[in-house]
Design an enzyme around this catalytic site. Structure first.
Site, mmCIF file in Angstrom:
data_model
loop_
_atom_site.group_PDB
_atom_site.id
_atom_site.type_symbol
_atom_site.label_atom_id
_atom_site.label_comp_id
_atom_site.label_asym_id
_atom_site.label_seq_id
_atom_site.Cartn_x
_atom_site.Cartn_y
_atom_site.Cartn_z
ATOM 1 N N TYR A 165 10.911 4.573 0.174
ATOM 2 C CA TYR A 165 12.147 3.217 1.255
ATOM 3 C C TYR A 165 13.119 3.441 0.890
ATOM 4 O O TYR A 165 14.431 2.858 0.900
ATOM 5 C CB TYR A 165 11.463 2.187 1.211
ATOM 6 C CG TYR A 165 10.289 1.587 1.908
ATOM 7 C CD1 TYR A 165 11.070 1.412 3.429
ATOM 8 C CD2 TYR A 165 8.973 2.116 1.051
ATOM 9 C CE1 TYR A 165 9.752 1.182 4.469
ATOM 10 C CE2 TYR A 165 8.203 1.482 2.428
ATOM 11 C CZ TYR A 165 7.839 0.773 3.140
ATOM 12 O OH TYR A 165 7.242 0.551 4.427
ATOM 13 N N ASP B 57 0.705 -0.978 -0.061
ATOM 14 C CA ASP B 57 0.485 -0.056 0.045
ATOM 15 C C ASP B 57 0.843 1.644 -0.161
ATOM 16 O O ASP B 57 0.016 2.425 -0.024
ATOM 17 C CB ASP B 57 -0.839 0.204 1.540
ATOM 18 C CG ASP B 57 -0.188 0.160 2.832
ATOM 19 O OD1 ASP B 57 1.140 -0.337 2.405
ATOM 20 O OD2 ASP B 57 -0.743 0.527 3.457
#
Length: 440
Positions: free
Chosen positions: A264, A170
């Site tokens: 990330y 997600d």
């Protein structure tokens, strides 16, 4: 409309109620006959389950509900298994994060050394769930949220090649919602995007208006260059650490202003910054234990004590929306465009054929159709080759129980500076994970 039977594997998760609330909110487009919960930790699951039972009774009494620790009872007669398990729960996440930080390296649950240790635990858990589903409901689909998704996807590709499983995340959707807000659209549904990479390791190469086709990249770039995915006040998420993560995207974006990075990537591109801004004594795992974990279980106990969810603060999780959208697309052959982790097979034409890549796909009842990406730039391609090699070596190490292969994986990770440091971290991880995996 056909009604589906749903099993949530990882029923004791603090995200389970969010999935159930999302399912209830979408019954008009995805009808449900039954919801079951399964977890190997009965006492933990029971608290979540009893609260969810009350929520279901108050909101939709026609749906059959049960919870169990028995695999046969859980996996029999289901259409979808929604899996979000965490092997070792938060105490092991804390070790995943703090052991690398002891040696001055990134401590994060899915990236670097912590993600590798977590992946070694997750492979066996997800394979076990897949085998239960194959035995008791062979026509069901598993929709896997379990992390680290890249390592788990590589393992299932190699070890269960015919399994009916899709891996999803997600985080890109959360970033796309931030993009929509920046561009003054009501939701990410108004955007048409093109994204490529590995899970938690990718880039957007196109962002357009879904209706007009207008290229929104220049307008978005103006904002991201200054503020990342946060707003002008440095906000966008409820938690401070997430706001910092969204803002940090501007630094990753600076490396290649022609594409937009997954947040990330900060752990791989700016690992020194991440280490400098993370306490080795109080990691993200501690924040979650003191925050979300405590809040959800306190709320569930309150619901049980009051016999009603009328006054609860539990709410739908954005975490849950994507898994419901995917199930609905499969059940009703909607050909919805979604980001999934699938075998590359030429989708990214100048990258490994067998890599599990995260790309846009059209989803229907017969499977998925990945959309071609073509060639990708040298910078991204080089990073992807390195990270994919890490993930392949982790799966090799799990299969072969190989100390050597896991040492190589850690050494190759961009988050670790040398083979010497990699070996020190590995030896500590082996001791911490001796109840979950062993190496020769």
């Amino acid at each position: 409309m056909k009604k589906s039977s749903i099993l949530i594997a990882g029923g004791g998760s603090t995200y389970t109620h969010g999935i159930i609330l999302m399912l209830l909110d979408n019954l008009h487009r995805f009808p449900i006959s039954e919801i079951k919960l399964y977890d190997n930790d009965g006492p933990r699951q029971e608290i979540i389950a009893k609260a969810c039972e009350i929520i279901l009774r108050e909101q939709s009494s026609g749906i059959k509900f049960s919870y169990t620790t028995d695999p046969q009872a859980a996996f029999s007669g289901v259409d979808f298994v929604m899996a979000h398990i965490r092997q070792g729960k938060l105490p092991m996440r804390e070790k995943d994060e703090k052991i690398p930080m002891k040696y001055g390296c990134v401590g994060q649950e899915t990236c670097g050394a912590g993600g590798i240790a977590y992946g070694m635990r997750s492979i066996s858990g997800v394979l076990e769930l897949l085998d239960y589903m194959t035995e008791y409901s062979p026509n069901a689909w598993m929709l896997n949220y379990s992390n680290p998704a890249a390592i788990v996807a590589e393992a299932t590709r190699r070890l269960r090649p015919t399994a009916r499983i899709y891996h999803i995340c997600d985080m890109p959707i959360s970033i796309e919602e931030a993009m929509a807000k920046i561009l003054h659209y009501s939701s990410a549904e108004d955007l048409e995007t093109r994204y490529y990479g590995l899970n938690h390791f990718g880039w957007w190469s196109s962002v357009r208006d879904k209706t007009t086709g207008e290229d929104l990249m220049p307008k978005l770039a103006e904002h991201v260059r200054q503020y990342g995915y946060a707003d002008e006040q440095g906000e966008g998420k409820e938690e401070i650490s997430w706001n910092e993560t969204f803002a940090k995207a501007r630094d990753s974006f600076a490396l290649d202003p022609s594409s937009f990075p997954n947040t990330y990537l900060q752990y791989y591109l700016y690992g020194d910054d991440m280490v400098a801004h993370t306490s080795p004594d109080h990691s993200r795992a501690n924040e979650v234990m003191e925050g979300r974990e405590k809040f959800v279980f306190d709320e569930c106990r309150k619901i049980i004590a009051e016999g009603s969810a009328e006054n609860t603060q539990l709410k739908i999780d954005e975490h849950a929306s994507y898994i419901v959208d995917l199930a609905q697309a499969i059940a009703f052959n909607t050909k919805r465009r979604m980001l999934l982790i699938v075998p590359n097979k030429g989708v990214i034409s100048n990258f490994d054929h067998d890599a599990m890549v995260e790309v846009p796909c059209l989803v229907g009842s017969e499977g998925v159709e990945p959309l071609a990406i073509g060639d990708i730039p040298t910078f991204q391609r080089g990073l992807l080759y390195q990270q994919h090699a890490v993930e392949k070596l982790v799966v090799d190490a799990w299969i072969e129980k190989s100390y050597q292969k896991l040492w190589q994986a850690l050494t190759l990770s961009k988050t670790i500076p040398s083979a010497k440091v990699a070996k020190l971290i590995l030896d500590d991880l082996i001791e911490a994970n001796k109840s979950y995996w062993t190496l020769n």
